[in-house]
Design an enzyme around this catalytic site. Structure first.
Site, PDB file in Angstrom:
ATOM      1  N   GLY A 152     -70.103 -73.156 -19.523  1.00  0.00           N
ATOM      2  CA  GLY A 152     -70.541 -72.544 -18.269  1.00  0.00           C
ATOM      3  C   GLY A 152     -71.835 -71.759 -18.371  1.00  0.00           C
TER       4      GLY A 152
ATOM      5  CG  HIS B  65     -60.421 -74.295 -21.216  1.00  0.00           C
ATOM      6  ND1 HIS B  65     -61.176 -73.170 -20.982  1.00  0.00           N
ATOM      7  CD2 HIS B  65     -61.231 -75.351 -20.953  1.00  0.00           C
ATOM      8  CE1 HIS B  65     -62.388 -73.536 -20.584  1.00  0.00           C
ATOM      9  NE2 HIS B  65     -62.457 -74.857 -20.564  1.00  0.00           N
TER      10      HIS B  65
ATOM     11  CD  GLU C  20     -63.026 -71.187 -18.398  1.00  0.00           C
ATOM     12  OE1 GLU C  20     -62.279 -71.771 -17.603  1.00  0.00           O
ATOM     13  OE2 GLU C  20     -64.238 -71.482 -18.526  1.00  0.00           O
TER      14      GLU C  20
ATOM     15  CB  SER D 139     -73.749 -76.444 -20.841  1.00  0.00           C
ATOM     16  OG  SER D 139     -73.364 -75.141 -20.435  1.00  0.00           O
TER      17      SER D 139
ATOM     18  CG  ASN E 224     -61.444 -77.723 -16.914  1.00  0.00           C
ATOM     19  OD1 ASN E 224     -60.659 -77.541 -15.984  1.00  0.00           O
ATOM     20  ND2 ASN E 224     -61.700 -76.787 -17.831  1.00  0.00           N
ATOM     21  CD1 TRP E 225     -62.871 -81.453 -11.670  1.00  0.00           C
ATOM     22  CD2 TRP E 225     -61.591 -81.584  -9.845  1.00  0.00           C
ATOM     23  NE1 TRP E 225     -62.959 -82.736 -11.200  1.00  0.00           N
ATOM     24  CE2 TRP E 225     -62.185 -82.844 -10.074  1.00  0.00           C
ATOM     25  CE3 TRP E 225     -60.738 -81.442  -8.752  1.00  0.00           C
ATOM     26  CZ2 TRP E 225     -61.953 -83.950  -9.250  1.00  0.00           C
ATOM     27  CZ3 TRP E 225     -60.505 -82.539  -7.929  1.00  0.00           C
ATOM     28  CH2 TRP E 225     -61.107 -83.779  -8.175  1.00  0.00           C
ATOM     29  CE  LYS E 226     -64.670 -74.591 -16.502  1.00  0.00           C
ATOM     30  NZ  LYS E 226     -65.383 -73.703 -17.372  1.00  0.00           N
TER      31      LYS E 226
ATOM     32  CD  GLU F 107     -64.205 -77.390 -23.640  1.00  0.00           C
ATOM     33  OE1 GLU F 107     -64.742 -78.135 -22.827  1.00  0.00           O
ATOM     34  OE2 GLU F 107     -63.446 -76.466 -23.315  1.00  0.00           O
TER      35      GLU F 107
HETATM   36  C1  PEP Z   1     -65.093 -76.571 -19.670  1.00  0.00           C
HETATM   37  O1  PEP Z   1     -64.664 -75.840 -18.790  1.00  0.00           O
HETATM   38  O2  PEP Z   1     -64.302 -77.114 -20.428  1.00  0.00           O
HETATM   39  C2  PEP Z   1     -66.541 -76.748 -19.779  1.00  0.00           C
HETATM   40  C3  PEP Z   1     -67.008 -77.402 -20.797  1.00  0.00           C
HETATM   41  O3  PEP Z   1     -67.324 -76.213 -18.767  1.00  0.00           O
HETATM   42  P1  PEP Z   1     -68.898 -76.478 -18.529  1.00  0.00           P
HETATM   43  O4  PEP Z   1     -69.121 -77.957 -18.628  1.00  0.00           O
HETATM   44  O5  PEP Z   1     -69.158 -75.941 -17.169  1.00  0.00           O
HETATM   45  O6  PEP Z   1     -69.634 -75.757 -19.610  1.00  0.00           O
END
Ligand code: PEP
Length: 255
Positions: free
Chosen positions: A173, A95, A97, A212, A9-11, A167
């Site tokens: 993050g 997600h 976010e 992470s 997931n590049w966001k 998640e």
């Molecule tokens: C995500 O954005 O879905 C995610 C898991 O981010 P990260 O790996 O940076 O924690």
């Protein structure tokens, strides 16, 4: 043989040049050897150029979001049929976010899930608890509610099209991943819950871990029996790390 999904997931990251570099490097993977599925989810504007660059059948493209209405006065939104027209195969929905920063609720996520299941674009549904909820021992309650609401009116026959990403929000993050035991416990709980809900028909549903996940912890997490892959943010933008995670998954698959 365990088959993984490794999704990036590049966001809201990457210039078009950076995105193209990642895609070109992924093309260099020997795709005839890959036994697992790789998905990259670039920002909307990069979907088409990145789709054009990717030449490997094992690398799929997903969007980070979508809207459930087919068209109309929804300024700023992207419909599922637009994704289909570009040949986009997956869409992340729910997600954390999107839930936290853009106030998306379970009802909206359910509408997106229902709409995706009528299309060729496969959903990756994200669920997970906050740190406060975990500290209050509410993790199972939260994921149960999120699943029940997201899966309202979803038929058993559509289950195999759905991928779930567990998640924990406190791990996204932050550099602090769930431990392998914490992740496994929730993955097993989700699988058992869905099996109960759908009369034992959910055993093949893919449950990815996100939060992470990186090239240091991938091996121990992916080795857990109910972790079927990863949804990876930060480490998917560092091409060396992402490729290492892909290779770790391959090694586990090949035993
Ligand atoms: C995500 O954005 O879905 C995610 C898991 O981010 P990260 O790996 O940076 O924690």
């Amino acid at each position: 043989m365990k088959k993984f999904i490794i999704a990036g997931n590049w966001k809201m990251n990457t210039s078009l040049k950076e995105a193209s570099n990642i895609a070109n490097t992924l093309n260099e993977l020997d795709n005839t050897q890959l036994s697992n599925e790789i998905i990259i989810c670039p920002p909307f504007l990069w979907l088409e150029p990145i789709k054009k660059i990717i030449s490997s059948e094992k690398i799929h493209i997903g969007s980070q979001n979508c809207y459930y209405q087919p068209n109309g006065a929804y300024t700023g939104e992207i419909s599922i049929s637009m994704l289909e027209e570009l040949g986009i195969e997956y869409s992340i929905i729910g997600h954390s976010e999107r839930r936290q920063l853009f106030y998306e609720d379970d009802e909206l996520i359910n509408k997106k899930l229902q709409a995706l299941l009528k299309s060729k674009v496969k959903p990756i549904l994200c669920i997970g608890e906050t740190l406060e909820e975990r500290q209050q021992n509410k993790t199972f309650e939260i994921v149960t509610t999120q699943i029940k609401k997201a899966f309202a009116n979803i038929n058993i026959s559509d289950l195999d099209k759905i991928t779930i990403a567990y998640e924990p929000i406190w791990a996204i993050g932050t550099g602090v991943s769930a431990t392998k035991e914490q992740a496994q416990e929730v993955h097993l709980f989700i699988r058992n819950f869905l099996n109960q809900f759908y009369n034992s028909s959910a055993q093949n549903i893919k449950i990815l871990y996100g939060g992470s996940l990186n090239d240091k912890n991938a091996e121990e997490l992916l080795n857990m029996p109910d972790i079927d892959g990863g949804l990876i943010g930060g480490a998917s933008l560092k091409i060396d790390s992402f490729i290492k995670i892909i290779q770790i998954a391959e090694n586990i698959s090949l035993g």
